[in-house]
Design an enzyme around this catalytic site. Structure first.
Site, mmCIF file in Angstrom:
data_model
loop_
_atom_site.group_PDB
_atom_site.id
_atom_site.type_symbol
_atom_site.label_atom_id
_atom_site.label_comp_id
_atom_site.label_asym_id
_atom_site.label_seq_id
_atom_site.Cartn_x
_atom_site.Cartn_y
_atom_site.Cartn_z
ATOM 1 N NE ARG A 71 102.370 -3.256 4.765
ATOM 2 C CZ ARG A 71 101.351 -2.541 4.344
ATOM 3 N NH1 ARG A 71 100.386 -3.085 3.630
ATOM 4 N NH2 ARG A 71 101.254 -1.265 4.639
ATOM 5 C CE1 TYR A 199 111.495 -3.409 2.148
ATOM 6 C CE2 TYR A 199 109.192 -3.739 2.690
ATOM 7 C CZ TYR A 199 110.356 -2.999 2.801
ATOM 8 O OH TYR A 199 110.364 -1.871 3.555
ATOM 9 C CE LYS A 208 102.291 -4.294 10.219
ATOM 10 N NZ LYS A 208 102.819 -3.210 9.477
ATOM 11 C CG HIS A 228 98.845 -1.332 11.931
ATOM 12 N ND1 HIS A 228 98.707 -0.579 10.788
ATOM 13 C CD2 HIS A 228 100.182 -1.523 12.075
ATOM 14 C CE1 HIS A 228 99.904 -0.329 10.272
ATOM 15 N NE2 HIS A 228 100.808 -0.885 11.036
ATOM 16 C CB SER A 250 101.819 1.672 6.691
ATOM 17 O OG SER A 250 101.231 0.436 7.003
ATOM 18 C CB CYS A 252 100.448 7.534 9.741
ATOM 19 S SG CYS A 252 99.864 7.562 8.034
ATOM 20 C CG ASP A 279 103.936 -2.121 12.992
ATOM 21 O OD1 ASP A 279 103.570 -1.028 12.516
ATOM 22 O OD2 ASP A 279 103.869 -3.180 12.369
ATOM 23 N NE ARG A 383 109.096 0.144 6.480
ATOM 24 C CZ ARG A 383 108.018 0.481 7.185
ATOM 25 N NH1 ARG A 383 108.000 0.306 8.493
ATOM 26 N NH2 ARG A 383 106.978 1.014 6.591
#
Ligand code: GTP
Ligand code: SPV
Ligand code: MN
Length: 601
Positions: A71, A199, A208, A228, A250, A252, A279, A383
């Site tokens: 991002r 991406y 998001k 989130h 993100s 974590c 998420d 990912r």
């Protein structure tokens, strides 16, 4: 051909045709044959690489441009009509100017290309908390990923009917030019425009852009929340299932915690963990007055490196079929994928000697860069896009559109020091304070420096679609709308405390169950706790460390300690951070900050 007579949908699609000027328009129907044809096409053009169909059936690999791997927060804009509705944590762009610039980029952007129209539902189709979006794109990668991450096709159009309540998403790859890359949200128009990227979080507009940035704004106006957060259920030996949500920034640990396998002792005693989401959570008050959460997504867009059968067995299992890998390494001998720490230990013989790295270059364990540093075969933010139904521990409530009742809300981040392993808030208001002061080290999930502690309220800093001060107020209002005895309990966790050598002290992963277990006991009123200036900290003997090798109760005490000096520095930092919200900072939170400072005296 359009499978709808919805005038607003048809108008929107026609407006995109007129602007982007595609050679052809294809509506995504949700039919299997259409995907198969698109997959074949993407393989034939090299956009997708077909992996070993014996060991990884239905799996594909995709490589993005090296300038397009995460991002881009600096190029993400909230285009609210008034600048003051955007707030200090977001970039603002005046809608008229943003539209003018974006339309100049989109003008003719699909020439010589096909335009795909993806009707998608966030949440089960037609569900009471679900919402619809239409994404226009010129990327088959986006179509195939959206098919995994959301519910797509004609059913969605049917559920939408004649309604105008849908989000309009426009994506165009263009030249993937980083200087002309813009990810723009127009909250008042229900619209998203994303250009010059291909991406993940920049282009899978349901994720998001919609499910957090636009949805957080909708939630403020409609009295619900878009967060989130992962959602997990813990089945206790008495068969009662307790649901918790957790907000971590993100990279974590959300996917890891959501799919946790409890340590052996817990499994023997009958504890099970189920994943509802990894998420995003949409949270709304239910008919019984409690808060209910759904996972609006239908798949996992998870971090690959570090995922192995020991750290996250369930995630790895989820990726063994019908999965798209982005920017991982390829083993040309087996036609399988690889990433750093795919093996659970160094002794694992499978570690390959030769790979094609995520940029398409030859790689061996000895490969170094210009400065002589070892090169990673997979990008740190590589990912997997895996269907939720692949997950061995997917919750039986996953398709329940009404959601699951939430008993705990957990906040947490990467903090090498200061923040204890776990503590509990005093109240909803104090919980909102604890969420609002979250800090975390930055990660590879966004471009920019990695490992710098920054404030990331509720892990929403990059994702809140309006002024963060108003967002705090919305949290306080949501609390007031729920009776105190029905409110979830708030906790804060930190799995990332390090010792002098920089090693993580807490074992983490499955052993985080030991901390969740303490929360279960707090929720049930079965243990008391130590009151400290920051909140309630466990008595060390109330955290079960049985079966943990090389981990003593003294080590535990060390990471439960609340260091007053460190917290005084923290409290000053909070006050500084709070200043950036000006008069939009709710007075309840200013008071919380003062009270903390006073308790630390
Ligand atoms: P996003 O998808 O970016 O939102 O990330 P996420 O929050 O789902 O993070 P994820 O679970 O993918 O974990 C990211 C990284 O954190 C991985 O490298 C994990 O190995 C690491 N990690 C996760 N849980 C723990 C933990 O309990 N302890 C430690 N030390 N590392 C962890
Ligand atoms: C995150 O960065 O929090 C992610 C990955 O979950 S992305 O979809 O790229 O935002
Ligand atoms: Mn995320």
């Amino acid at each position: 051909m359009a499978n709808t007579t919805n005038k607003k949908v048809l108008e929107f699609v026609q407006s995109r045709v007129d602007l982007c000027k595609p050679d052809e328009v294809v509506w995504i129907t949700g039919e299997e044959a259409q995907y198969e044809a698109l997959t074949k096409e993407a393989i034939s053009t090299g956009e997708m690489i077909e992996l070993n169909q014996k060991t990884l059936p239905g799996c594909l690999l995709h490589r993005t441009k090296p300038n397009d791997v995460a991002r881009v927060e600096g190029r993400t804009f909230i285009c609210s009509r008034k600048e003051e509705d955007c707030g200090p944590t977001n970039n603002w762009w005046k809608p008229s100017e943003a539209y003018a610039k974006l339309e100049s980029i989109l003008d003719g952007a699909y020439k010589g290309r096909t335009m795909y129209v993806i009707p998608f539902s966030m949440g089960p189709v037609g569900g009471p908390i679900s919402k619809v979006g239409i994404e226009i794109t010129d990327s088959i990668y986006v179509v195939l990923n959206m098919r995994i991450m959301t519910r797509v096709g004609n059913d969605v159009l049917k559920a939408l009917g004649d309604s105008n309540d849908f989000v309009r998403g426009t994506h165009a790859k263009c030249d993937v030019d980083p200087e002309e890359r813009y990810i723009c949200q127009f909250p008042e128009d229900n619209a998203i425009i994303s250009v010059n990227s291909a991406y993940g979080g920049n282009v899978l507009l349901g994720k998001k852009c919609f499910a957090l940035r636009i949805a957080s704004y909708q939630g403020k106006n409609e009295m619900w929340m878009a967060e989130h957060m992962l959602i997990l259920g813990i089945e206790k030996p008495n068969k009662e299932t307790v649901y918790m949500c957790a907000a971590f920034p993100s990279a974590c640990g959300k996917t890891n915690l959501a799919m946790l396998i409890p340590p052996e002792g817990y499994r023997k005693n009958g504890y099970k963990v189920f994943t509802v989401g990894d998420d995003i959570a949409w949270i709304k008050k239910g008919p019984d007055g409690r808060l209910y959460a759904i996972n609006p997504e239908n798949g996992f867009f998870g971090v690959a490196p570090g995922t192995n059968s020991k750290s996250n067995f369930n995630a790895l299992e989820s990726t063994r079929k019908n999965t798209i890998f982005t920017n991982v390494a390829l083993n040309p001998e087996t036609n399988e994928v690889w990433w750093e720490a795919l093996e659970k230990d160094a002794a694992d013989k499978k570690k390959p000697a030769f790979l094609i790295d995520w940029t398409g270059k030859d790689w061996t364990p000895e490969t170094v860069d210009a400065e002589g540093k070892p090169v990673k075969a997979a990008h740190p933010n590589s990912r997997f896009t895996a269907p939720a139904k692949n997950c061995p521990c997917i919750s039986p409530e996953f398709e329940n559109g009404a959601g699951v009742p939430i008993s705990a809300i957990i906040f947490g981040g990467r903090r090498p020091s200061t923040v204890p392993l776990v503590y509990q808030a005093r109240s909803w208001e104090n919980g909102v304070f604890i969420g609002s002061i979250m800090g975390s080290e930055t990660t590879a999930a966004a471009t920019g420096a990695v490992g710098v502690v920054r404030r990331d309220p509720m892990a929403m800093r990059p994702f809140c679609g309006y002024h963060m001060g108003d967002y705090f107020q919305h949290w306080l209002d949501m609390g007031k709308s729920v009776d105190v005895d029905k409110q979830p309990k708030f906790f804060n966790v930190n799995w990332f405390r390090v010792d002098e050598d920089g090693n993580f002290i807490w074992p983490g992963f499955g052993d985080n169950m030991r901390v969740l277990d303490w929360m279960l006991k707090r929720i049930a009123g079965e243990v008391d706790a130590v009151e400290t200036p920051i909140g309630f900290v466990p008595k060390a003997e109330d955290i079960n460390i049985e079966g943990l090798d090389d981990f003593s109760i003294d080590t535990l005490k060390g990471i439960l300690k609340v260091d007053k000096d460190a917290w005084n520095v923290e409290a000053d930092g909070i006050k500084e951070f709070y200043k950036s919200f000006g008069d939009k900072l709710p007075k309840e939170l200013a008071k919380q900050a003062d009270d903390l400072k006073a308790r630390l005296k």
